[in-house]
Motif scaffolding. Sequence first.
Motif, PDB file in Angstrom:
ATOM      1  N   ARG A  95       9.693 -13.790   3.891  1.00 28.05           N
ATOM      2  CA  ARG A  95       9.691 -15.218   4.102  1.00 28.05           C
ATOM      3  C   ARG A  95       9.269 -15.300   5.392  1.00 28.05           C
ATOM      4  NH1 ARG A  95      15.499 -17.182   1.965  1.00 28.05           N
ATOM      5  NH2 ARG A  95      15.982 -15.101   2.942  1.00 28.05           N
ATOM      6  N   THR A  96       9.507 -14.193   6.579  1.00 33.81           N
ATOM      7  CA  THR A  96       9.178 -14.325   7.760  1.00 33.81           C
ATOM      8  C   THR A  96       8.105 -13.492   8.274  1.00 33.81           C
ATOM      9  OG1 THR A  96      10.605 -12.299   8.171  1.00 33.81           O
ATOM     10  CG2 THR A  96      11.562 -14.415   8.554  1.00 33.81           C
ATOM     11  N   GLY A  97       7.294 -13.250   7.289  1.00 32.42           N
ATOM     12  CA  GLY A  97       6.030 -12.569   7.301  1.00 32.42           C
ATOM     13  C   GLY A  97       5.801 -11.022   6.902  1.00 32.42           C
ATOM     14  N   LEU A  98       4.649 -10.791   6.500  1.00 28.32           N
ATOM     15  CA  LEU A  98       4.493  -9.266   6.284  1.00 28.32           C
ATOM     16  C   LEU A  98       4.328  -8.449   7.360  1.00 28.32           C
ATOM     17  CD1 LEU A  98       1.360 -10.092   3.749  1.00 28.32           C
ATOM     18  CD2 LEU A  98       3.779  -9.454   3.021  1.00 28.32           C
ATOM     19  N   ARG A  99       3.989  -8.986   8.267  1.00 26.06           N
ATOM     20  CA  ARG A  99       4.263  -7.944   9.584  1.00 26.06           C
ATOM     21  C   ARG A  99       5.710  -7.596   9.694  1.00 26.06           C
ATOM     22  NH1 ARG A  99       1.216  -6.074  14.512  1.00 26.06           N
ATOM     23  NH2 ARG A  99       2.887  -4.980  15.482  1.00 26.06           N
ATOM     24  N   GLN A 100       6.632  -8.601   9.834  1.00 28.34           N
ATOM     25  CA  GLN A 100       7.975  -8.243   9.835  1.00 28.34           C
ATOM     26  C   GLN A 100       8.577  -7.199   9.111  1.00 28.34           C
ATOM     27  OE1 GLN A 100      10.683  -9.162   8.100  1.00 28.34           O
ATOM     28  NE2 GLN A 100      12.256  -8.252   9.714  1.00 28.34           N
ATOM     29  N   LEU A 101       8.203  -7.339   7.798  1.00 21.76           N
ATOM     30  CA  LEU A 101       8.537  -6.403   6.834  1.00 21.76           C
ATOM     31  C   LEU A 101       7.903  -4.998   7.224  1.00 21.76           C
ATOM     32  CD1 LEU A 101       9.838  -5.819   3.909  1.00 21.76           C
ATOM     33  CD2 LEU A 101       7.513  -6.426   2.869  1.00 21.76           C
ATOM     34  N   GLN A 102       6.893  -4.996   7.469  1.00 19.63           N
ATOM     35  CA  GLN A 102       6.362  -3.438   8.001  1.00 19.63           C
ATOM     36  C   GLN A 102       7.189  -3.023   9.458  1.00 19.63           C
ATOM     37  OE1 GLN A 102       4.187  -2.349   5.944  1.00 19.63           O
ATOM     38  NE2 GLN A 102       4.430  -4.145   5.000  1.00 19.63           N
ATOM     39  N   ASP A 103       7.642  -3.971  10.141  1.00 19.79           N
ATOM     40  CA  ASP A 103       8.259  -3.368  11.341  1.00 19.79           C
ATOM     41  C   ASP A 103       9.719  -3.088  10.974  1.00 19.79           C
ATOM     42  OD1 ASP A 103       5.949  -3.718  13.004  1.00 19.79           O
ATOM     43  OD2 ASP A 103       6.822  -5.755  13.649  1.00 19.79           O
ATOM     44  N   SER A 104      10.174  -3.595   9.841  1.00 15.73           N
ATOM     45  CA  SER A 104      11.558  -3.350   9.665  1.00 15.73           C
ATOM     46  C   SER A 104      11.855  -2.021   9.350  1.00 15.73           C
ATOM     47  CB  SER A 104      12.257  -4.563   8.382  1.00 15.73           C
ATOM     48  OG  SER A 104      11.385  -4.215   7.187  1.00 15.73           O
ATOM     49  N   TYR A 105      10.832  -1.290   8.915  1.00 14.68           N
ATOM     50  CA  TYR A 105      10.943   0.059   8.399  1.00 14.68           C
ATOM     51  C   TYR A 105      11.065   1.108   9.396  1.00 14.68           C
ATOM     52  CZ  TYR A 105      10.176  -1.240   3.440  1.00 14.68           C
ATOM     53  OH  TYR A 105      10.195  -1.736   2.213  1.00 14.68           O
ATOM     54  N   VAL A 106      10.676   0.753  10.772  1.00 14.08           N
ATOM     55  CA  VAL A 106      10.428   1.844  11.681  1.00 14.08           C
ATOM     56  C   VAL A 106      11.789   2.554  12.208  1.00 14.08           C
ATOM     57  CG1 VAL A 106       9.978   1.951  14.110  1.00 14.08           C
ATOM     58  CG2 VAL A 106       8.547   0.450  12.689  1.00 14.08           C
ATOM     59  N   LYS A 110      11.904   6.514  11.774  1.00 11.90           N
ATOM     60  CA  LYS A 110      12.217   7.351  12.960  1.00 11.90           C
ATOM     61  C   LYS A 110      13.369   8.483  12.273  1.00 11.90           C
ATOM     62  CE  LYS A 110       9.309   5.614  16.078  1.00 11.90           C
ATOM     63  NZ  LYS A 110       8.482   6.578  16.726  1.00 11.90           N
ATOM     64  N   SER A 111      14.182   7.891  11.620  1.00 12.13           N
ATOM     65  CA  SER A 111      15.725   8.411  11.459  1.00 12.13           C
ATOM     66  C   SER A 111      15.549   9.755  10.308  1.00 12.13           C
ATOM     67  CB  SER A 111      16.816   7.721  11.261  1.00 12.13           C
ATOM     68  OG  SER A 111      16.554   7.060  10.292  1.00 12.13           O
ATOM     69  N   THR A 112      14.351   9.469   9.790  1.00 15.01           N
ATOM     70  CA  THR A 112      14.231  10.295   8.298  1.00 15.01           C
ATOM     71  C   THR A 112      13.397  11.796   8.929  1.00 15.01           C
ATOM     72  OG1 THR A 112      14.166   8.677   6.923  1.00 15.01           O
ATOM     73  CG2 THR A 112      13.155  10.723   6.102  1.00 15.01           C
ATOM     74  N   ARG A 113      14.051  12.854   8.291  1.00 10.59           N
ATOM     75  CA  ARG A 113      13.524  14.014   8.709  1.00 10.59           C
ATOM     76  C   ARG A 113      12.450  14.678   7.621  1.00 10.59           C
ATOM     77  NH1 ARG A 113      13.908  12.860  12.590  1.00 10.59           N
ATOM     78  NH2 ARG A 113      15.443  13.192  14.474  1.00 10.59           N
ATOM     79  N   LEU A 114      12.973  14.401   6.227  1.00  6.34           N
ATOM     80  CA  LEU A 114      12.103  14.771   5.243  1.00  6.34           C
ATOM     81  C   LEU A 114      11.817  13.518   4.236  1.00  6.34           C
ATOM     82  CD1 LEU A 114      10.770  16.797   3.277  1.00  6.34           C
ATOM     83  CD2 LEU A 114      12.999  17.141   2.250  1.00  6.34           C
ATOM     84  N   PHE A 115      10.519  13.256   4.152  1.00  6.70           N
ATOM     85  CA  PHE A 115       9.995  12.197   3.425  1.00  6.70           C
ATOM     86  C   PHE A 115       9.485  12.755   2.013  1.00  6.70           C
ATOM     87  CE2 PHE A 115      10.044  10.642   7.785  1.00  6.70           C
ATOM     88  CZ  PHE A 115       9.738   9.026   7.583  1.00  6.70           C
ATOM     89  N   ARG A 116       9.943  12.120   0.965  1.00  4.50           N
ATOM     90  CA  ARG A 116       9.200  12.421  -0.359  1.00  4.50           C
ATOM     91  C   ARG A 116       8.775  11.158  -1.026  1.00  4.50           C
ATOM     92  NH1 ARG A 116      14.481  14.992  -0.599  1.00  4.50           N
ATOM     93  NH2 ARG A 116      14.755  17.110  -0.679  1.00  4.50           N
ATOM     94  N   VAL A 117       7.482  11.150  -1.365  1.00  3.13           N
ATOM     95  CA  VAL A 117       6.993   9.850  -1.611  1.00  3.13           C
ATOM     96  C   VAL A 117       6.083  10.184  -2.955  1.00  3.13           C
ATOM     97  CG1 VAL A 117       5.686   7.998  -1.119  1.00  3.13           C
ATOM     98  CG2 VAL A 117       6.883   8.979   0.632  1.00  3.13           C
ATOM     99  N   TYR A 118       6.419   9.464  -4.091  1.00  2.71           N
ATOM    100  CA  TYR A 118       5.647   9.764  -5.438  1.00  2.71           C
ATOM    101  C   TYR A 118       4.997   8.029  -5.636  1.00  2.71           C
ATOM    102  CZ  TYR A 118       4.481   9.132 -10.202  1.00  2.71           C
ATOM    103  OH  TYR A 118       4.065   9.046 -11.293  1.00  2.71           O
ATOM    104  N   CYS A 119       3.770   8.167  -5.679  1.00  4.25           N
ATOM    105  CA  CYS A 119       2.979   6.833  -5.962  1.00  4.25           C
ATOM    106  C   CYS A 119       1.991   6.971  -7.231  1.00  4.25           C
ATOM    107  CB  CYS A 119       1.978   6.502  -4.870  1.00  4.25           C
ATOM    108  SG  CYS A 119       2.869   5.816  -3.434  1.00  4.25           S
ATOM    109  N   SER A 120       2.318   6.035  -8.320  1.00  6.67           N
ATOM    110  CA  SER A 120       1.433   6.195  -9.614  1.00  6.67           C
ATOM    111  C   SER A 120       0.255   5.566  -9.440  1.00  6.67           C
ATOM    112  CB  SER A 120       2.100   5.826 -10.775  1.00  6.67           C
ATOM    113  OG  SER A 120       2.779   4.721 -10.573  1.00  6.67           O
TER     114      SER A 120
END
Length: 283
Positions: A95-106, A110-120
């Motif tokens: 609702r407040t914009g797509l950019r704000q959504l992207q920034d919300s993940y930062v 920053k705090s995650t050490r191991l990322f595991r990502v699966y995309c189909s």
Amino acid sequence: MPTSPSSSAQAARENVARQLRELRKEAGLTVTELADRCGWHHAKTSRIENAKTPPSPTDIRLWCRTCDAVSQAADLIAASRHAESMYTEWRRRVRTGLRQLQDSYVPLYKSTRLFRVYCSTLVPGLLQTEGYAQALLSANARFHDVPDDAAEAATARLERSQVIHEQGHRFVFLVEEAALNYQLGDADAMAAQLGHLLTAGALPSVSLGVIPASTPERRLWAQETFSMYDDTLVSVELLSAQVNVTQPSEIGLYLKAFEELRTMAVYGQAARALIVTAIDALN
């Protein structure tokens, strides 16, 4: 895998509803009596007790006061807020914009050490180029009928993706071969995206696996896109919402699925060959 990826959120909602129902019964009140004393229709009480309608903080305070259980209101409000944060509709998030959504993940990145990502079906967000990301985000904005600030959002997505180059993080990406062939943007943008995968896959902190479409006798079918942040959170992307899974037993199922999918992927030269084939198919 869980029958529904939103099961953790629903279980949390039902737990709050159960506690409220028990408070009413312990107070010796019927559904209608509680509704009358709270000043709302008895159907609202039923919807809350059956986890059909999430109670607001005001609803919970009134409920607890009516049941002579004011001391339990704060914990129930916190539990209800947590339950609702686990399942968030995309339209509410943007609702407040797509950019704000992207920034919300930062902060999470920053705090995650191991990322595991699966995309189909898509290139993982952390590996997207600006042109590919802008085409995807603009399409999402149109579909969800929200303001289209895809250009600014794509820039923000690239900025947050710089975490790949920071020390202290490891990334394991799995993509189905199909994701290499679904074109977003024009042919040049897609070629640039696939070329970027060749570069990013060579980074020392990155493991990039591609699951070939020709994999014989798959041991696990293609899944919804999901991201694991260390061993504490799984974020699942649905058409209508994002589901945050925090229940350890469900996180364990996603980890089991990820490792199963990982054994079906190819890496290194074999993965690069599939990417190059996808690039050649654009011509």
